[in-house]
Design a protein around this motif. Structure first.
Motif, mmCIF file in Angstrom:
data_model
loop_
_atom_site.group_PDB
_atom_site.id
_atom_site.type_symbol
_atom_site.label_atom_id
_atom_site.label_comp_id
_atom_site.label_asym_id
_atom_site.label_seq_id
_atom_site.Cartn_x
_atom_site.Cartn_y
_atom_site.Cartn_z
ATOM 1 N N ARG A 26 0.868 -1.260 0.009
ATOM 2 C CA ARG A 26 -0.008 0.247 0.023
ATOM 3 C C ARG A 26 0.930 1.202 0.086
ATOM 4 N NH1 ARG A 26 -5.004 -0.904 3.946
ATOM 5 N NH2 ARG A 26 -5.744 1.058 2.858
ATOM 6 N N GLN A 219 -0.627 2.134 9.568
ATOM 7 C CA GLN A 219 -0.979 3.507 9.284
ATOM 8 C C GLN A 219 0.319 4.430 9.693
ATOM 9 O OE1 GLN A 219 -4.293 3.592 12.026
ATOM 10 N NE2 GLN A 219 -5.703 3.084 10.457
ATOM 11 N N ALA A 222 2.419 4.062 6.619
ATOM 12 C CA ALA A 222 1.786 4.905 5.417
ATOM 13 C C ALA A 222 1.978 6.433 5.476
ATOM 14 C CB ALA A 222 0.210 4.336 5.387
ATOM 15 N N TYR A 246 -7.023 9.215 4.720
ATOM 16 C CA TYR A 246 -6.162 7.879 4.342
ATOM 17 C C TYR A 246 -7.168 6.662 4.194
ATOM 18 C CZ TYR A 246 -3.318 3.637 4.987
ATOM 19 O OH TYR A 246 -2.861 2.501 4.802
ATOM 20 N N LEU A 247 -8.075 6.745 5.431
ATOM 21 C CA LEU A 247 -8.857 5.510 5.486
ATOM 22 C C LEU A 247 -10.101 5.677 4.341
ATOM 23 C CD1 LEU A 247 -9.731 5.707 9.445
ATOM 24 C CD2 LEU A 247 -8.442 4.025 8.035
ATOM 25 N N PRO A 250 -6.836 5.349 0.541
ATOM 26 C CA PRO A 250 -5.716 4.940 1.115
ATOM 27 C C PRO A 250 -4.698 5.146 -0.088
ATOM 28 C CG PRO A 250 -6.995 3.109 0.856
ATOM 29 C CD PRO A 250 -7.893 4.281 0.979
ATOM 30 N N SER A 254 -1.201 7.517 0.781
ATOM 31 C CA SER A 254 -0.095 6.489 1.411
ATOM 32 C C SER A 254 1.138 6.673 0.629
ATOM 33 C CB SER A 254 -0.544 5.153 1.130
ATOM 34 O OG SER A 254 -0.755 4.950 -0.226
#
Length: 283
Positions: A26, A219, A222, A246-247, A250, A254
């Motif tokens: 990610r 997280q 990221a 981000y949630l 993403p 990221s």
């Protein structure tokens, strides 16, 4: 019983479990599913790939470590490289390094066009002379750094250095001493570490102001990656503001490319052309 065995054989139920192609990382260009790299080592490897991607279009390298491939590593590497879209779309410049540590097998999978400058014979040299000895000595990070560096050099029509690079020295040298013609590589690694420290300080400060703010390790990685890739005035510098973004998105928050191209240091740009080029080995 013989009939049951025959049915199992025909349906494949008795076959060895097939490996599942993992999701691409990610953040960054390295997925250490085998857990052989420390956080700093993975960061250094990502910094090297990103620096080279920013300086050349000759190749786009990604790295994957796994325990097992549950089948021929050639098939597995080709499936992963294709599924991940390693390389730039239409350029066929992707290269995937796969290390299966449980099976002690190695593979460099190359797209068709990059083979014009980075031949299968040169890929074999990198596997046998760089990756295999390093992995046999459990010097995983060193082997992957050196292999990645050599791949980019070959792809750019250069020759690798005659003497292997002391990557431990590269990580500790200060003042831009020219290892590996080395100030550029040292700078990329040092800058990445400095940016990571800034990101960690931003997280610490945000949590002091809001003790309820909790970030998982994924997280945190990221966010570090995002802050390394986004340095302008429009960058989100508050983890509290960044986390819901981000949630929700993403891929955008990221550090990965937002348009499917391999800009911003990413090696994933909907690449293809993986038809079996490269080299394999073991250690």
């Amino acid at each position: 019983m013989a009939g049951v065995a025959l049915v199992l054989a025909l349906t494949g139920c008795a076959a060895e479990e097939s490996a599942v192609v993992p999701e691409p990382p990610r953040a960054g260009n390295v997925l250490d599913a085998a857990g052989v790299l420390s956080a700093d080592q993975e960061q250094d490897l990502n910094a090297l790939v990103e620096e080279r991607n920013d300086s050349t279009d000759a190749a786009r390298v990604a790295v994957l470590t796994v325990q097992d491939t549950h089948g021929p590593i050639e098939d597995y590497a080709r499936e992963v490289a294709t599924a991940w879209g390693v390389g730039e779309g239409g350029a066929d410049n992707g290269v995937l390094i796969v290390a299966a540590t449980g099976e002690r097998e190695l593979r460099i999978e190359t797209a068709d066009r990059v083979r014009e400058s980075f031949s299968d014979g040169e890929a074999e040299d990198v596997v046998e002379e760089v990756l295999a000895p390093a992995f046999a000595d459990q010097r995983y990070a060193e082997g992957l750094l050196e292999a990645t560096d050599q791949i980019y050099r070959y792809a750019q029509g250069q020759q690798p250095p005659h003497e292997p690079v002391n990557w431990a020295l590269v990580g500790s040298v200060a003042g831009g001493v020219g290892v590996l013609g080395g100030s550029m590589i040292w700078w990329a690694v040092a800058d990445s570490r400095r940016r990571a420290r800034i990101a960690e300080e931003e997280i610490r400060s945000a949590q002091e102001h809001d003790p309820d703010l909790q970030l998982s390790e994924e997280q945190r990685r990221a966010y570090r990656k995002y802050r390394c890739s986004h340095r302008g005035d429009d960058a989100v510098t508050s983890p509290a503001v960044w986390l819901p973004l981000y949630l929700a998105h993403p891929h955008l928050y990221s550090g990965a490319s937002s348009n499917g191209s391999s800009g911003g240091g990413s090696s994933f740009g909907s690449g293809g052309g993986f038809t079996g080029g490269g080299a394999s080995g073991s250690y």
